[in-house]
Every structure is written in C-alpha cells, then in structure tokens.
Design a protein around this motif. Structure first.
Motif, PDB file in Angstrom:
ATOM      1  N   ASP A  52     -14.691   2.965   2.933  1.00 43.16           N
ATOM      2  CA  ASP A  52     -13.819   4.102   3.220  1.00 43.16           C
ATOM      3  C   ASP A  52     -12.901   4.366   2.028  1.00 43.16           C
ATOM      4  O   ASP A  52     -12.333   3.423   1.446  1.00 43.16           O
ATOM      5  N   PRO A  53     -12.726   5.641   1.610  1.00 44.07           N
ATOM      6  CA  PRO A  53     -11.922   5.951   0.414  1.00 44.07           C
ATOM      7  C   PRO A  53     -10.506   5.403   0.462  1.00 44.07           C
ATOM      8  O   PRO A  53     -10.001   4.903  -0.554  1.00 44.07           O
ATOM      9  N   VAL A  54      -9.861   5.493   1.627  1.00 40.59           N
ATOM     10  CA  VAL A  54      -8.484   5.013   1.733  1.00 40.59           C
ATOM     11  C   VAL A  54      -8.429   3.500   1.559  1.00 40.59           C
ATOM     12  O   VAL A  54      -7.602   2.968   0.805  1.00 40.59           O
ATOM     13  N   ARG A  55      -9.313   2.793   2.222  1.00 40.90           N
ATOM     14  CA  ARG A  55      -9.354   1.337   2.101  1.00 40.90           C
ATOM     15  C   ARG A  55      -9.761   0.918   0.699  1.00 40.90           C
ATOM     16  O   ARG A  55      -9.251  -0.078   0.168  1.00 40.90           O
ATOM     17  N   ALA A  56     -10.663   1.657   0.095  1.00 36.99           N
ATOM     18  CA  ALA A  56     -11.092   1.332  -1.268  1.00 36.99           C
ATOM     19  C   ALA A  56      -9.932   1.453  -2.241  1.00 36.99           C
ATOM     20  O   ALA A  56      -9.708   0.579  -3.084  1.00 36.99           O
ATOM     21  N   ARG A  57      -9.190   2.536  -2.129  1.00 36.79           N
ATOM     22  CA  ARG A  57      -8.054   2.751  -3.027  1.00 36.79           C
ATOM     23  C   ARG A  57      -6.955   1.729  -2.786  1.00 36.79           C
ATOM     24  O   ARG A  57      -6.366   1.201  -3.731  1.00 36.79           O
ATOM     25  N   ARG A  58      -6.701   1.430  -1.524  1.00 36.16           N
ATOM     26  CA  ARG A  58      -5.635   0.481  -1.198  1.00 36.16           C
ATOM     27  C   ARG A  58      -5.977  -0.924  -1.662  1.00 36.16           C
ATOM     28  O   ARG A  58      -5.124  -1.637  -2.205  1.00 36.16           O
ATOM     29  N   ALA A  87       7.578 -10.718  -6.214  1.00 36.35           N
ATOM     30  CA  ALA A  87       7.753  -9.517  -5.386  1.00 36.35           C
ATOM     31  C   ALA A  87       6.456  -8.724  -5.282  1.00 36.35           C
ATOM     32  O   ALA A  87       6.071  -8.268  -4.203  1.00 36.35           O
ATOM     33  N   ALA A  88       5.773  -8.541  -6.406  1.00 33.27           N
ATOM     34  CA  ALA A  88       4.510  -7.796  -6.377  1.00 33.27           C
ATOM     35  C   ALA A  88       3.468  -8.517  -5.525  1.00 33.27           C
ATOM     36  O   ALA A  88       2.711  -7.888  -4.772  1.00 33.27           O
ATOM     37  N   LEU A  89       3.440  -9.829  -5.622  1.00 31.54           N
ATOM     38  CA  LEU A  89       2.505 -10.611  -4.814  1.00 31.54           C
ATOM     39  C   LEU A  89       2.823 -10.455  -3.330  1.00 31.54           C
ATOM     40  O   LEU A  89       1.923 -10.234  -2.503  1.00 31.54           O
ATOM     41  N   GLY A  90       4.113 -10.545  -2.989  1.00 30.06           N
ATOM     42  CA  GLY A  90       4.500 -10.397  -1.597  1.00 30.06           C
ATOM     43  C   GLY A  90       4.234  -9.009  -1.056  1.00 30.06           C
ATOM     44  O   GLY A  90       3.875  -8.842   0.109  1.00 30.06           O
ATOM     45  N   PHE A  91       4.380  -8.000  -1.904  1.00 33.27           N
ATOM     46  CA  PHE A  91       4.169  -6.621  -1.474  1.00 33.27           C
ATOM     47  C   PHE A  91       2.689  -6.321  -1.258  1.00 33.27           C
ATOM     48  O   PHE A  91       2.302  -5.724  -0.246  1.00 33.27           O
ATOM     49  N   PHE A  92       1.856  -6.748  -2.208  1.00 31.42           N
ATOM     50  CA  PHE A  92       0.446  -6.336  -2.188  1.00 31.42           C
ATOM     51  C   PHE A  92      -0.486  -7.303  -1.466  1.00 31.42           C
ATOM     52  O   PHE A  92      -1.526  -6.873  -0.954  1.00 31.42           O
ATOM     53  N   ALA A  93      -0.178  -8.599  -1.455  1.00 33.20           N
ATOM     54  CA  ALA A  93      -1.116  -9.574  -0.879  1.00 33.20           C
ATOM     55  C   ALA A  93      -1.478  -9.277   0.579  1.00 33.20           C
ATOM     56  O   ALA A  93      -2.655  -9.331   0.947  1.00 33.20           O
ATOM     57  N   PRO A  94      -0.511  -8.928   1.448  1.00 35.78           N
ATOM     58  CA  PRO A  94      -0.891  -8.613   2.834  1.00 35.78           C
ATOM     59  C   PRO A  94      -1.695  -7.327   2.963  1.00 35.78           C
ATOM     60  O   PRO A  94      -2.356  -7.118   3.980  1.00 35.78           O
ATOM     61  N   GLY A 134      12.264 -13.302  -2.590  1.00 35.98           N
ATOM     62  CA  GLY A 134      11.810 -12.051  -3.188  1.00 35.98           C
ATOM     63  C   GLY A 134      10.439 -11.642  -2.679  1.00 35.98           C
ATOM     64  O   GLY A 134      10.196 -10.462  -2.396  1.00 35.98           O
ATOM     65  N   ALA A 135       9.543 -12.611  -2.531  1.00 33.80           N
ATOM     66  CA  ALA A 135       8.209 -12.315  -2.002  1.00 33.80           C
ATOM     67  C   ALA A 135       8.296 -11.817  -0.560  1.00 33.80           C
ATOM     68  O   ALA A 135       7.620 -10.858  -0.177  1.00 33.80           O
ATOM     69  N   ALA A 136       9.145 -12.457   0.252  1.00 35.39           N
ATOM     70  CA  ALA A 136       9.275 -12.074   1.654  1.00 35.39           C
ATOM     71  C   ALA A 136       9.903 -10.685   1.794  1.00 35.39           C
ATOM     72  O   ALA A 136       9.458  -9.876   2.618  1.00 35.39           O
ATOM     73  N   LEU A 137      10.921 -10.384   1.009  1.00 37.70           N
ATOM     74  CA  LEU A 137      11.563  -9.069   1.081  1.00 37.70           C
ATOM     75  C   LEU A 137      10.585  -7.961   0.677  1.00 37.70           C
ATOM     76  O   LEU A 137      10.536  -6.900   1.313  1.00 37.70           O
ATOM     77  N   ALA A 138       9.818  -8.220  -0.367  1.00 38.57           N
ATOM     78  CA  ALA A 138       8.826  -7.227  -0.790  1.00 38.57           C
ATOM     79  C   ALA A 138       7.754  -7.046   0.279  1.00 38.57           C
ATOM     80  O   ALA A 138       7.269  -5.931   0.504  1.00 38.57           O
ATOM     81  N   ALA A 139       7.374  -8.142   0.938  1.00 41.18           N
ATOM     82  CA  ALA A 139       6.379  -8.046   2.014  1.00 41.18           C
ATOM     83  C   ALA A 139       6.905  -7.188   3.164  1.00 41.18           C
ATOM     84  O   ALA A 139       6.162  -6.386   3.748  1.00 41.18           O
ATOM     85  N   LEU A 140       8.168  -7.333   3.485  1.00 46.45           N
ATOM     86  CA  LEU A 140       8.756  -6.518   4.549  1.00 46.45           C
ATOM     87  C   LEU A 140       8.691  -5.035   4.213  1.00 46.45           C
ATOM     88  O   LEU A 140       8.545  -4.190   5.099  1.00 46.45           O
ATOM     89  N   ALA A 141       8.792  -4.722   2.929  1.00 44.78           N
ATOM     90  CA  ALA A 141       8.765  -3.319   2.517  1.00 44.78           C
ATOM     91  C   ALA A 141       7.375  -2.703   2.625  1.00 44.78           C
ATOM     92  O   ALA A 141       7.239  -1.480   2.586  1.00 44.78           O
ATOM     93  N   SER A 142       6.342  -3.532   2.749  1.00 45.91           N
ATOM     94  CA  SER A 142       4.969  -2.996   2.788  1.00 45.91           C
ATOM     95  C   SER A 142       4.281  -3.212   4.119  1.00 45.91           C
ATOM     96  O   SER A 142       3.062  -3.045   4.219  1.00 45.91           O
ATOM     97  N   THR A 143       5.025  -3.541   5.165  1.00 40.98           N
ATOM     98  CA  THR A 143       4.400  -3.911   6.445  1.00 40.98           C
ATOM     99  C   THR A 143       3.519  -2.809   7.028  1.00 40.98           C
ATOM    100  O   THR A 143       2.515  -3.098   7.680  1.00 40.98           O
ATOM    101  N   ARG A 144       3.871  -1.553   6.794  1.00 34.31           N
ATOM    102  CA  ARG A 144       3.080  -0.471   7.394  1.00 34.31           C
ATOM    103  C   ARG A 144       1.672  -0.379   6.821  1.00 34.31           C
ATOM    104  O   ARG A 144       0.791   0.270   7.400  1.00 34.31           O
ATOM    105  N   TRP A 145       1.439  -1.002   5.669  1.00 33.69           N
ATOM    106  CA  TRP A 145       0.116  -0.950   5.037  1.00 33.69           C
ATOM    107  C   TRP A 145      -0.644  -2.268   5.132  1.00 33.69           C
ATOM    108  O   TRP A 145      -1.710  -2.409   4.554  1.00 33.69           O
ATOM    109  N   TRP A 146      -0.095  -3.247   5.865  1.00 32.88           N
ATOM    110  CA  TRP A 146      -0.773  -4.528   5.984  1.00 32.88           C
ATOM    111  C   TRP A 146      -2.115  -4.370   6.685  1.00 32.88           C
ATOM    112  O   TRP A 146      -2.283  -3.516   7.562  1.00 32.88           O
ATOM    113  N   LEU A 147      -3.048  -5.215   6.280  1.00 29.76           N
ATOM    114  CA  LEU A 147      -4.336  -5.255   6.979  1.00 29.76           C
ATOM    115  C   LEU A 147      -4.153  -5.898   8.359  1.00 29.76           C
ATOM    116  O   LEU A 147      -3.347  -6.824   8.511  1.00 29.76           O
ATOM    117  N   PRO A 148      -4.871  -5.424   9.352  1.00 26.87           N
ATOM    118  CA  PRO A 148      -4.833  -6.108  10.649  1.00 26.87           C
ATOM    119  C   PRO A 148      -5.413  -7.505  10.518  1.00 26.87           C
ATOM    120  O   PRO A 148      -6.329  -7.735   9.735  1.00 26.87           O
TER     121      PRO A 148
END
Length: 228
Positions: free
Chosen positions: A91-97, A154-161, A208-222
């Motif tokens: 899927d294009p959205v999942r591929a880009r993300r 921070a980048a790891l915490g934001f993007f890893a989930p 820092g990793a945890a705070l960044a992760a909180l900022a990206s929760t809406r895009w986390w994978l199920p």
C-alpha cells in the motif's frame, strides 16, 4: 445518575492530550533554541569548511553540518525505498511510512551516536570515569547539554514504533533507549575515550526516546501487524 459523578476518561482522549502536551513542549523547545542553532550554523560553516575533513567528522559543529547536508540524500533514499515497496505491491501509504521510518531512524540517530563515541583529548591515556549517582550530573549539563541528550535517541523513539509493531509500546521504547544508552556509556568506559559514563545520560537519553515516541503515537503500527 449523580451529576457530580466524573465520567470515565477515554484512553484515546488521554493519549491525544498527552501527545498535544508533548508536541507543545517540543515546539516550545525548538522555538527557544532555533535562534541559537541558526547563529551557530552561520558562524560554524566557514570554520568547518576551512578545517577540512577533520572538522566535518571530528567536531560537534562539523557533525551537525554533515547531518544537515545529508538531508537530500536521505530524502532520495526514502523515495527509492518507497518506490521499491510500491512496485512490490505494498500500500502506498504504508510503503512511504515504512521507508520514512527506516531512513529517519538512521539519519536522526547515527550522528548523535558518533558524537557520543567521539574520543576526548586524552583518550587512551586516562582511565574511564563513571558517575552512578542519579540526577547529580543533571546540574552540570546545562540547557544545551540536556537538549542534546534528549535528542540522542529521539529519532529512534519517534520512528521505531512506526516501523516495527513489536516496539509500538511506550515501555518498550523506553527500555530500548535505556539499553542502547547504557551500551554506549559502557563502551565509553571500556574504550577509555576520556569521557564520563553517567547514569544521568542513560536516564535523559531514554526519556528523550519516550517523549518522541509519544509524539508519534497516531502513526504507530498495530501490535498485530507490521510493515513489510
């Protein structure tokens, strides 16, 4: 029903409120440091250019400038990976993300790890130093030191989930940040890099990793699925 009885708060609303607070705090911090960062880059560019390759890779300003200069290459990599995934039928959205998450983790983490492992002036000559009393070194970090330590993972915490469903959990991101930070602090000591291995660095890096992760929760994978 008693009108004074408090209604249960929706977990989704709580997450949204927490995310709003985190994003507001991050935005305020960015706004506060933006003038300083801009001034630093304006002043440091001529110095780094004159210093040659050593200045680019073995000074703080040089590494930060290299990180900025590599942005076009990272963007091109995101485009290439996205195109490959879409050609494979994702899927294009999942591929880009997924592509953005992979490149973002690397681009936003490697320069900070490089700085942490950069040897001091007397590396190999002095024994390793350790600070194991929590919160003691926070006083000496200063605002810039604290901000820098918060950004390490921070980048790891934001993007890893966003990329790995197994990490779509705040405790797991916190544990990942703490574990990686503890590993780097241990290497600093073992390799005698003329740096202080501090428990406060581990605490702030993980935070820092945890705070960044909180900022990206809406895009986390199920948790039941993962990007391919």
């Amino acid at each position: 029903m008693d009108q004074n009885t408090a209604l249960p708060t929706s977990p989704r609303r709580v997450r949204r409120a927490v995310r709003l607070v985190v994003l507001t705090a991050l935005g305020a911090a960015a706004a506060a440091f933006a003038p300083f960062v801009l001034r630093m880059f304006v002043v440091s560019v001529p110095m780094v250019v004159r210093g040659g390759w050593y200045a680019w890779f073995w000074t703080f300003n040089g590494v930060m400038l290299t990180m900025v200069a590599a942005l076009p290459l990272s963007a091109l990599t995101v485009w290439f990976l996205t195109r490959r995934r879409r050609a494979a039928g994702l899927d294009p959205v999942r591929a880009r993300r997924a592509s953005l998450a992979e490149v973002g983790m690397v681009h936003g983490t490697v320069p900070w790890v490089w700085l942490i492992m950069m040897p001091g002036a007397h590396a190999g000559e002095v024994p390793g130093r350790v600070s194991l009393v929590p919160l003691v070194d926070l006083v000496t970090m200063g605002p810039l030191g604290l901000a820098g330590n918060l950004l390490v993972f921070a980048a790891l915490g934001f993007f890893a989930p966003m990329r790995y469903a197994a990490l779509a959990s705040l405790p797991r991101v916190l544990a990942l940040g703490a574990g990686l930070s503890a590993l780097l602090e241990t290497l600093q000591y073992v390799l005698r890099l003329d740096r202080v291995s501090s428990v406060d660095d581990v605490l702030v890096n993980a935070t820092g990793a945890a705070l960044a992760a909180l900022a990206s929760t809406r895009w986390w994978l199920p948790r039941e699925g993962a990007a391919k």
